[in-house]
Write an enzyme that holds these catalytic residues in place. Structure first.
Site, PDB file in Angstrom:
ATOM      1  N   CYS A 169       0.836  -1.195   0.000  1.00 55.21           N
ATOM      2  CA  CYS A 169       0.000   0.000   0.000  1.00 55.21           C
ATOM      3  C   CYS A 169       0.880   1.257   0.000  1.00 55.21           C
ATOM      4  O   CYS A 169       1.554   1.519  -0.981  1.00 55.21           O
ATOM      5  CB  CYS A 169      -1.004  -0.035   1.164  1.00 55.21           C
ATOM      6  SG  CYS A 169      -2.430   1.052   0.872  1.00 55.21           S
ATOM      7  N   HIS A 212      -3.726  -4.767   0.760  1.00 58.35           N
ATOM      8  CA  HIS A 212      -3.151  -5.167   2.052  1.00 58.35           C
ATOM      9  C   HIS A 212      -3.037  -6.680   2.115  1.00 58.35           C
ATOM     10  O   HIS A 212      -3.868  -7.372   2.692  1.00 58.35           O
ATOM     11  CB  HIS A 212      -3.985  -4.590   3.201  1.00 58.35           C
ATOM     12  CG  HIS A 212      -3.664  -3.155   3.467  1.00 58.35           C
ATOM     13  ND1 HIS A 212      -2.593  -2.764   4.256  1.00 58.35           N
ATOM     14  CD2 HIS A 212      -4.216  -2.010   3.010  1.00 58.35           C
ATOM     15  CE1 HIS A 212      -2.526  -1.451   4.277  1.00 58.35           C
ATOM     16  NE2 HIS A 212      -3.503  -0.965   3.526  1.00 58.35           N
ATOM     17  N   GLU A 263      -1.076  -8.381   3.820  1.00 63.70           N
ATOM     18  CA  GLU A 263      -0.883  -8.885   5.187  1.00 63.70           C
ATOM     19  C   GLU A 263      -2.215  -9.261   5.832  1.00 63.70           C
ATOM     20  O   GLU A 263      -2.269 -10.181   6.661  1.00 63.70           O
ATOM     21  CB  GLU A 263      -0.109  -7.865   6.037  1.00 63.70           C
ATOM     22  CG  GLU A 263      -0.925  -6.736   6.666  1.00 63.70           C
ATOM     23  CD  GLU A 263      -1.380  -5.668   5.673  1.00 63.70           C
ATOM     24  OE1 GLU A 263      -1.061  -5.780   4.474  1.00 63.70           O
ATOM     25  OE2 GLU A 263      -2.050  -4.716   6.108  1.00 63.70           O
TER      26      GLU A 263
END
Ligand code: MN
Length: 258
Positions: A120, A226, A228
């Protein structure tokens, strides 16, 4: 050898006001790295260290000298002065200390040939550090042609599709070419930095992933989503962390031999 991977963090101020009648207490300041980034590195076999965004360039050479890989985490907007622009009204808040630290950090990491994975804001920082520019606000600057890239759904839920370029390094790492991703950004890459190529984009043409052209030497990549937060729901997102750790392992071997 377990590679050491630096994870960038943000500065936070605890703005909780004292209750009425209560003696005022000092506001707490602290650094914060979302556990998803740190665990993403750890679960993939790396040794994560969180990097406080203080001191500008002062300690970056020492820090990168102790690292085998760098994960640039998400967060606030990067000050547009780093790509030669003044801010537009739609730009979001910036954190000058973080910007200064990360730009110096990425410069030092690039000079040392440390693999970098940007997520990001991290992708955006990587692009700007290499000489690219950003849309300061997708809605204001791309208007109705753009999809909504700011979802309200939960972080692990996908918001739009991306097409990953077949034959790209990111595509190989993910093992997929068509994926659904979450979307929490209002900025995006405008001019791609020299040396980077697009490895994924959304149907409206917004750049969603980039990688280094010269990945055999130094391995740089970033995704606008994102990853993660999606790694627990999709192996393709987990694979990106594995790819960073794998590249960092190669660096660790070189660092030990040096
Ligand atoms: Mn998006």
């Amino acid at each position: 050898m377990t590679p050491v991977i630096g994870v960038t963090a943000t500065l936070k101020e605890d703005g909780e006001a004292p209750a009425p009648g209560e003696v005022s207490r000092p506001l707490g300041e602290y650094i914060r790295a979302d556990l998803d980034y740190v665990e993403g590195v750890f679960d993939a076999g790396g040794a994560p260290i969180v990097l406080p965004p203080i001191g500008g360039a002062r300690n970056v050479e020492s820090l990168v000298g102790a690292m085998d890989g760098l994960l640039l985490s998400g967060g606030s907007d990067l000050d547009p002065k780093y790509y030669g622009e003044a801010g537009i009204p739609e730009m979001g808040a910036t954190i000058p200390e973080r910007d200064e630290f990360e730009m110096a950090l990425v410069g030092a990491a690039l000079r040392r040939g440390i693999p970098i994975f940007g997520i990001c804001r991290g992708l955006q920082v990587l692009n700007v550090a290499l000489g690219g520019t950003l849309y300061q606000d997708i809605s204001a600057q791309l208007g109705d042609d753009a999809l909504s890239h700011r979802q309200t759904a939960l972080k692990f839920q996908p918001a739009h599709e991306v097409e990953v370029r077949s034959g790209s390094w990111v595509g190989e790492a993910m093992g997929e070419t068509g994926v659904k991703v979450n979307s929490y950004h209002h900025q995006a890459v405008k001019e791609l930095a020299p040396g980077l190529v697009v490895s994924a984009s959304s149907p409206d043409g917004v750049i969603e992933a980039v990688e280094s052209r010269d990945f055999s030497d130094q391995w740089l990549f970033g995704v606008q989503w994102h990853a993660e937060a999606m790694r627990t729901v999709g192996v393709e997102h987990r694979n990106l962390f594995a790819a960073l750790v794998s590249a960092a392992e190669n660096h660790a071997v070189r660092r030990a031999a040096a």
